[in-house]
Design an enzyme around this catalytic site. Structure first.
Site, PDB file in Angstrom:
ATOM      1  N   ASP A  12       0.862  -1.116  -0.143  1.00  0.00           N
ATOM      2  CA  ASP A  12      -0.085  -0.029   0.099  1.00  0.00           C
ATOM      3  C   ASP A  12       0.900   1.326  -0.142  1.00  0.00           C
ATOM      4  OD1 ASP A  12      -1.974  -1.999   0.593  1.00  0.00           O
ATOM      5  OD2 ASP A  12      -1.609  -1.641   2.817  1.00  0.00           O
ATOM      6  N   GLU A  54     -11.050  -2.094  -3.153  1.00  0.00           N
ATOM      7  CA  GLU A  54     -10.509  -1.713  -1.986  1.00  0.00           C
ATOM      8  C   GLU A  54      -9.128  -0.692  -2.568  1.00  0.00           C
ATOM      9  OE1 GLU A  54      -9.017  -4.913   0.206  1.00  0.00           O
ATOM     10  OE2 GLU A  54      -7.175  -4.980  -1.017  1.00  0.00           O
TER      11      GLU A  54
END
Length: 347
Positions: A46, A227
Protein backbone atom coordinates in the site's frame (compact mmCIF):
# COMPACT_ATOMS: atom_id res chain seq x y z
CA UNK A 1 -5.68 17.44 -5.79
CA UNK A 2 -4.70 17.37 -9.46
CA UNK A 3 -1.81 15.89 -11.36
CA UNK A 4 -0.33 16.93 -14.72
CA UNK A 5 -1.46 13.99 -16.85
CA UNK A 6 -0.23 14.28 -20.42
CA UNK A 7 -2.57 13.55 -23.29
CA UNK A 8 -1.06 11.46 -26.10
CA UNK A 9 -2.40 10.50 -29.54
CA UNK A 10 -3.84 6.99 -29.41
CA UNK A 11 -1.32 5.51 -31.87
CA UNK A 12 1.67 6.82 -29.90
CA UNK A 13 0.18 5.67 -26.62
CA UNK A 14 -0.36 2.17 -28.03
CA UNK A 15 3.29 1.91 -29.04
CA UNK A 16 4.47 3.16 -25.64
CA UNK A 17 2.24 0.90 -23.60
CA UNK A 18 2.49 -2.28 -25.68
CA UNK A 19 6.11 -2.10 -26.81
CA UNK A 20 9.17 -2.40 -24.60
CA UNK A 21 8.49 0.03 -21.73
CA UNK A 22 12.24 0.57 -21.50
CA UNK A 23 12.14 2.83 -24.56
CA UNK A 24 9.93 5.40 -22.84
CA UNK A 25 12.07 8.55 -22.75
CA UNK A 26 9.90 10.83 -20.63
CA UNK A 27 9.60 14.55 -21.26
CA UNK A 28 12.38 16.06 -19.20
CA UNK A 29 16.14 16.18 -19.04
CA UNK A 30 16.75 14.15 -15.91
CA UNK A 31 20.03 12.27 -15.89
CA UNK A 32 20.02 8.71 -14.57
CA UNK A 33 17.57 5.85 -14.39
CA UNK A 34 15.65 3.73 -11.93
CA UNK A 35 14.57 0.10 -12.15
CA UNK A 36 11.57 -1.46 -10.43
CA UNK A 37 11.20 -2.36 -7.67
CA UNK A 38 12.67 0.79 -6.11
CA UNK A 39 13.90 1.36 -2.59
CA UNK A 40 16.40 -1.52 -2.33
CA UNK A 41 15.57 -3.12 1.04
CA UNK A 42 12.25 -1.32 1.59
CA UNK A 43 9.43 -3.83 1.88
CA UNK A 44 5.88 -2.56 2.19
CA UNK A 45 2.38 -2.83 0.85
CA UNK A 46 0.00 0.00 0.00
CA UNK A 47 2.74 2.57 -0.80
CA UNK A 48 1.78 6.22 -0.68
CA UNK A 49 4.03 9.07 -1.88
CA UNK A 50 3.60 12.73 -0.95
CA UNK A 51 5.54 15.39 -2.89
CA UNK A 52 6.05 18.47 -0.73
CA UNK A 53 8.38 21.39 -1.50
CA UNK A 54 10.54 19.31 -3.83
CA UNK A 55 10.93 16.27 -1.58
CA UNK A 56 9.11 12.95 -1.84
CA UNK A 57 7.87 11.20 1.31
CA UNK A 58 7.00 7.49 1.26
CA UNK A 59 4.66 5.72 3.68
CA UNK A 60 3.07 2.28 3.62
CA UNK A 61 2.00 -0.83 5.46
CA UNK A 62 5.43 -1.68 6.85
CA UNK A 63 5.24 -2.19 10.61
CA UNK A 64 3.21 -3.73 13.40
CA UNK A 65 3.22 -0.68 15.69
CA UNK A 66 2.75 2.30 13.40
CA UNK A 67 4.08 3.82 10.18
CA UNK A 68 7.60 4.51 9.05
CA UNK A 69 8.64 7.24 6.61
CA UNK A 70 11.32 7.58 3.93
CA UNK A 71 12.34 10.68 1.96
CA UNK A 72 13.79 11.06 -1.54
CA UNK A 73 14.70 13.68 -4.08
CA UNK A 74 14.24 11.43 -7.11
CA UNK A 75 11.86 8.51 -6.30
CA UNK A 76 14.80 6.08 -6.53
CA UNK A 77 17.11 6.74 -3.58
CA UNK A 78 15.33 6.72 -0.21
CA UNK A 79 16.48 7.87 3.24
CA UNK A 80 14.83 6.41 6.34
CA UNK A 81 13.28 9.18 8.47
CA UNK A 82 12.03 7.03 11.34
CA UNK A 83 8.47 6.56 12.54
CA UNK A 84 5.97 9.13 11.34
CA UNK A 85 3.40 7.59 13.69
CA UNK A 86 4.07 5.10 16.47
CA UNK A 87 1.73 3.33 18.85
CA UNK A 88 1.87 4.30 22.53
CA UNK A 89 0.19 2.94 25.65
CA UNK A 90 -2.61 5.48 25.17
CA UNK A 91 -3.09 4.94 21.43
CA UNK A 92 -6.49 3.91 20.10
CA UNK A 93 -4.99 1.08 18.04
CA UNK A 94 -3.16 -2.06 19.06
CA UNK A 95 -2.27 -3.78 15.77
CA UNK A 96 -3.02 -4.12 12.05
CA UNK A 97 -1.70 -0.67 11.13
CA UNK A 98 -2.59 -0.53 7.45
CA UNK A 99 -2.61 1.74 4.41
CA UNK A 100 -1.40 5.18 5.59
CA UNK A 101 -1.85 8.27 3.43
CA UNK A 102 -0.61 11.80 4.15
CA UNK A 103 -1.94 15.05 2.67
CA UNK A 104 -1.04 18.69 3.22
CA UNK A 105 -4.19 20.68 3.98
CA UNK A 106 -4.45 24.21 5.39
CA UNK A 107 -0.88 24.30 6.72
CA UNK A 108 -1.16 20.93 8.48
CA UNK A 109 -0.28 17.38 7.50
CA UNK A 110 -2.99 14.77 7.97
CA UNK A 111 -2.44 11.03 8.19
CA UNK A 112 -5.28 8.62 7.47
CA UNK A 113 -4.82 5.03 8.54
CA UNK A 114 -6.59 1.83 9.57
CA UNK A 115 -6.02 -0.18 12.74
CA UNK A 116 -7.49 -2.72 15.11
CA UNK A 117 -8.67 -0.95 18.29
CA UNK A 118 -7.37 -1.77 21.76
CA UNK A 119 -10.91 -1.74 23.14
CA UNK A 120 -12.15 -5.01 21.71
CA UNK A 121 -15.18 -4.83 23.95
CA UNK A 122 -16.48 -1.69 22.29
CA UNK A 123 -15.19 -2.72 18.87
CA UNK A 124 -15.22 -6.54 18.63
CA UNK A 125 -13.38 -7.96 15.62
CA UNK A 126 -13.30 -4.58 13.90
CA UNK A 127 -10.90 -2.49 11.86
CA UNK A 128 -11.50 1.25 11.98
CA UNK A 129 -10.14 4.35 10.26
CA UNK A 130 -8.40 7.14 12.20
CA UNK A 131 -7.09 10.62 11.38
CA UNK A 132 -3.85 12.01 12.84
CA UNK A 133 -2.13 15.38 12.34
CA UNK A 134 1.35 16.89 12.41
CA UNK A 135 3.26 20.03 11.51
CA UNK A 136 5.76 17.96 9.49
CA UNK A 137 5.44 15.27 6.79
CA UNK A 138 7.83 13.09 8.81
CA UNK A 139 5.78 13.46 12.00
CA UNK A 140 5.38 12.82 14.76
CA UNK A 141 1.68 12.45 13.98
CA UNK A 142 -0.81 12.39 16.85
CA UNK A 143 -4.41 11.25 16.66
CA UNK A 144 -6.98 13.94 15.92
CA UNK A 145 -9.96 11.60 15.60
CA UNK A 146 -9.68 7.99 16.74
CA UNK A 147 -11.83 6.52 15.45
CA UNK A 148 -12.62 8.92 12.62
CA UNK A 149 -15.11 6.83 10.65
CA UNK A 150 -17.30 4.59 12.78
CA UNK A 151 -20.48 3.41 11.11
CA UNK A 152 -20.85 0.19 13.03
CA UNK A 153 -18.80 -1.94 10.66
CA UNK A 154 -15.16 -2.54 9.82
CA UNK A 155 -13.56 -0.06 7.45
CA UNK A 156 -10.05 0.39 6.05
CA UNK A 157 -8.07 2.21 3.32
CA UNK A 158 -9.18 5.83 3.79
CA UNK A 159 -8.26 8.34 1.08
CA UNK A 160 -8.85 12.12 1.17
CA UNK A 161 -9.48 13.98 -2.09
CA UNK A 162 -9.81 17.78 -2.14
CA UNK A 163 -11.76 19.32 -5.02
CA UNK A 164 -11.99 23.12 -5.23
CA UNK A 165 -11.30 23.36 -1.47
CA UNK A 166 -14.01 20.78 -0.70
CA UNK A 167 -12.59 17.60 0.89
CA UNK A 168 -14.04 14.11 0.47
CA UNK A 169 -13.11 10.77 1.99
CA UNK A 170 -13.22 7.37 0.30
CA UNK A 171 -12.94 4.19 2.34
CA UNK A 172 -13.66 0.45 2.22
CA UNK A 173 -16.31 -1.37 4.15
CA UNK A 174 -14.94 -4.87 4.74
CA UNK A 175 -16.46 -7.99 6.19
CA UNK A 176 -17.28 -11.64 5.78
CA UNK A 177 -20.43 -13.29 4.45
CA UNK A 178 -21.25 -16.69 5.96
CA UNK A 179 -19.43 -18.72 8.57
CA UNK A 180 -15.72 -19.43 8.17
CA UNK A 181 -14.59 -21.25 6.10
CA UNK A 182 -17.87 -21.53 4.19
CA UNK A 183 -18.25 -17.96 2.98
CA UNK A 184 -16.33 -15.11 1.42
CA UNK A 185 -14.67 -11.81 2.26
CA UNK A 186 -15.96 -8.62 0.71
CA UNK A 187 -14.77 -5.05 0.25
CA UNK A 188 -17.01 -2.18 -0.92
CA UNK A 189 -15.79 1.38 -1.51
CA UNK A 190 -17.86 4.25 -0.08
CA UNK A 191 -17.50 8.04 -0.16
CA UNK A 192 -18.51 10.91 2.11
CA UNK A 193 -18.15 14.67 2.01
CA UNK A 194 -16.04 16.21 4.80
CA UNK A 195 -16.43 19.49 6.66
CA UNK A 196 -13.92 21.97 5.24
CA UNK A 197 -12.86 23.26 8.65
CA UNK A 198 -12.59 20.17 10.86
CA UNK A 199 -12.49 17.29 8.33
CA UNK A 200 -15.33 15.48 10.07
CA UNK A 201 -17.82 13.57 7.89
CA UNK A 202 -20.62 15.95 6.97
CA UNK A 203 -22.71 14.21 4.32
CA UNK A 204 -24.42 11.01 3.33
CA UNK A 205 -22.46 7.82 2.75
CA UNK A 206 -22.52 6.92 -0.95
CA UNK A 207 -21.73 3.48 -2.34
CA UNK A 208 -19.01 3.83 -4.98
CA UNK A 209 -17.59 0.50 -6.16
CA UNK A 210 -17.77 -3.25 -5.54
CA UNK A 211 -16.66 -6.42 -7.31
CA UNK A 212 -18.61 -6.79 -10.54
CA UNK A 213 -16.31 -7.08 -13.56
CA UNK A 214 -15.14 -10.58 -14.55
CA UNK A 215 -11.49 -9.91 -13.63
CA UNK A 216 -12.61 -8.97 -10.10
CA UNK A 217 -14.11 -12.45 -9.51
CA UNK A 218 -17.51 -11.18 -8.31
CA UNK A 219 -18.73 -14.74 -7.68
CA UNK A 220 -15.63 -15.88 -5.80
CA UNK A 221 -16.15 -18.17 -2.81
CA UNK A 222 -13.06 -16.61 -1.18
CA UNK A 223 -12.77 -12.84 -1.79
CA UNK A 224 -15.01 -10.30 -3.56
CA UNK A 225 -13.17 -7.06 -2.95
CA UNK A 226 -12.77 -3.55 -4.26
CA UNK A 227 -10.40 -1.50 -2.08
CA UNK A 228 -7.61 1.08 -1.94
CA UNK A 229 -9.38 3.96 -3.72
CA UNK A 230 -7.44 6.94 -5.07
CA UNK A 231 -9.23 9.88 -6.75
CA UNK A 232 -8.00 12.71 -8.97
CA UNK A 233 -9.50 15.12 -11.49
CA UNK A 234 -8.30 15.76 -15.04
CA UNK A 235 -10.12 18.37 -17.12
CA UNK A 236 -13.81 17.81 -16.31
CA UNK A 237 -13.55 14.13 -15.41
CA UNK A 238 -12.96 12.46 -12.07
CA UNK A 239 -10.88 9.28 -12.06
CA UNK A 240 -10.91 6.64 -9.32
CA UNK A 241 -8.34 3.86 -9.22
CA UNK A 242 -8.95 0.83 -7.01
CA UNK A 243 -7.63 -2.68 -6.39
CA UNK A 244 -9.56 -5.93 -6.70
CA UNK A 245 -9.21 -9.55 -5.52
CA UNK A 246 -7.34 -10.59 -2.37
CA UNK A 247 -4.07 -8.77 -1.67
CA UNK A 248 -2.12 -12.06 -1.47
CA UNK A 249 -3.49 -13.36 -4.78
CA UNK A 250 -1.09 -13.09 -7.75
CA UNK A 251 -4.15 -11.86 -9.70
CA UNK A 252 -4.59 -8.84 -7.42
CA UNK A 253 -4.73 -5.87 -9.80
CA UNK A 254 -5.70 -2.25 -10.37
CA UNK A 255 -8.74 -0.97 -12.24
CA UNK A 256 -10.24 2.47 -12.69
CA UNK A 257 -13.58 4.21 -13.05
CA UNK A 258 -14.68 7.70 -14.12
CA UNK A 259 -17.43 10.05 -12.98
CA UNK A 260 -18.78 13.58 -13.60
CA UNK A 261 -18.65 14.44 -9.86
CA UNK A 262 -16.57 13.31 -6.85
CA UNK A 263 -19.57 11.37 -5.55
CA UNK A 264 -20.31 9.65 -8.85
CA UNK A 265 -22.01 7.98 -10.50
CA UNK A 266 -18.87 5.96 -11.27
CA UNK A 267 -18.46 3.95 -14.48
CA UNK A 268 -15.74 1.32 -14.61
CA UNK A 269 -13.47 1.20 -17.66
CA UNK A 270 -14.50 -1.69 -19.94
CA UNK A 271 -10.85 -2.61 -20.60
CA UNK A 272 -9.90 -3.04 -16.93
CA UNK A 273 -7.62 -4.04 -15.33
CA UNK A 274 -5.31 -1.10 -15.80
CA UNK A 275 -2.49 -3.27 -14.48
CA UNK A 276 -2.52 -6.96 -13.59
CA UNK A 277 -0.38 -10.06 -13.34
CA UNK A 278 2.32 -10.39 -16.00
CA UNK A 279 4.19 -13.64 -15.46
CA UNK A 280 6.63 -13.03 -18.33
CA UNK A 281 7.93 -9.88 -16.63
CA UNK A 282 7.68 -11.25 -13.12
CA UNK A 283 4.76 -9.00 -12.13
CA UNK A 284 2.55 -10.58 -9.47
CA UNK A 285 -0.10 -9.01 -7.25
CA UNK A 286 0.21 -5.38 -8.42
CA UNK A 287 -2.05 -3.19 -6.34
CA UNK A 288 -3.05 -0.44 -3.91
CA UNK A 289 -1.65 2.56 -5.71
CA UNK A 290 -1.16 6.27 -5.23
CA UNK A 291 -0.03 8.99 -7.65
CA UNK A 292 2.67 11.63 -7.61
CA UNK A 293 4.26 14.00 -10.11
CA UNK A 294 7.75 14.87 -11.29
CA UNK A 295 9.40 17.88 -9.60
CA UNK A 296 8.77 20.06 -12.67
CA UNK A 297 5.13 18.96 -12.92
CA UNK A 298 5.49 17.54 -16.42
CA UNK A 299 5.07 13.84 -15.62
CA UNK A 300 2.77 11.72 -13.48
CA UNK A 301 3.71 8.45 -11.78
CA UNK A 302 1.69 5.63 -10.31
CA UNK A 303 3.20 4.20 -7.12
CA UNK A 304 2.08 0.64 -6.38
CA UNK A 305 3.25 -2.60 -4.79
CA UNK A 306 4.00 -6.00 -6.30
CA UNK A 307 4.81 -9.38 -4.77
CA UNK A 308 8.37 -10.66 -4.66
CA UNK A 309 7.37 -13.61 -6.86
CA UNK A 310 4.44 -15.93 -7.50
CA UNK A 311 5.14 -17.68 -4.19
CA UNK A 312 6.70 -14.78 -2.24
CA UNK A 313 3.97 -12.46 -0.91
CA UNK A 314 6.40 -9.91 0.55
CA UNK A 315 5.60 -6.63 -1.20
CA UNK A 316 7.91 -4.14 -2.89
CA UNK A 317 7.52 -0.56 -4.18
CA UNK A 318 7.14 0.22 -7.90
CA UNK A 319 6.67 3.41 -9.91
CA UNK A 320 5.63 3.81 -13.54
CA UNK A 321 4.54 6.68 -15.73
CA UNK A 322 0.86 7.26 -16.38
CA UNK A 323 -0.81 8.95 -19.35
CA UNK A 324 -4.35 9.78 -20.43
CA UNK A 325 -4.99 9.32 -24.14
CA UNK A 326 -7.00 11.62 -26.40
CA UNK A 327 -10.16 9.60 -25.67
CA UNK A 328 -9.74 10.12 -21.92
CA UNK A 329 -8.57 6.55 -21.20
CA UNK A 330 -6.07 6.12 -18.37
CA UNK A 331 -2.96 4.12 -19.32
CA UNK A 332 0.15 2.92 -17.50
CA UNK A 333 3.42 2.87 -19.44
CA UNK A 334 4.40 -0.46 -17.97
CA UNK A 335 4.61 -2.38 -15.75
CA UNK A 336 8.35 -2.02 -16.21
CA UNK A 337 11.31 -4.10 -15.13
CA UNK A 338 13.88 -2.37 -17.36
CA UNK A 339 15.78 0.87 -16.58
CA UNK A 340 13.58 3.98 -16.85
CA UNK A 341 14.49 7.68 -16.86
CA UNK A 342 14.28 9.42 -13.52
CA UNK A 343 11.45 11.96 -13.21
CA UNK A 344 11.87 15.11 -15.25
CA UNK A 345 13.12 18.13 -13.34
CA UNK A 346 15.37 16.16 -10.98
CA UNK A 347 18.35 18.31 -9.96
Amino acid sequence: MRYPFLFLPSALLFLSACGDPGIESGTGTAVGTYTNPVGDSIRMGDPYVLLHEGTYYLYGTAGKDGFKCWSSGNLRDWTYEGYAFKETTTSFGQSNYWAPEVIHYRDKFYLTYSCKPKDTGAYPDMMLVCLAESDSPTGPFTDKYAPWIDQGYSCIDAHIFVDEEQPYVYFDRVGYVGDWPDGYMFGIIYAMQLDRDNLQPSGDTVRVSEAEQDWENPDSDFSRCNEGAYVFKERDTYYLTYSANHWADPDYGIGYATAPTPMGPWTKAPDNPLIGKDSLRGIFGPGHNSFTSSPDGKETFMVYHTHGSFEDKERTVNIDRIKIDDAGALRILGPTRTPQPLPSGIR
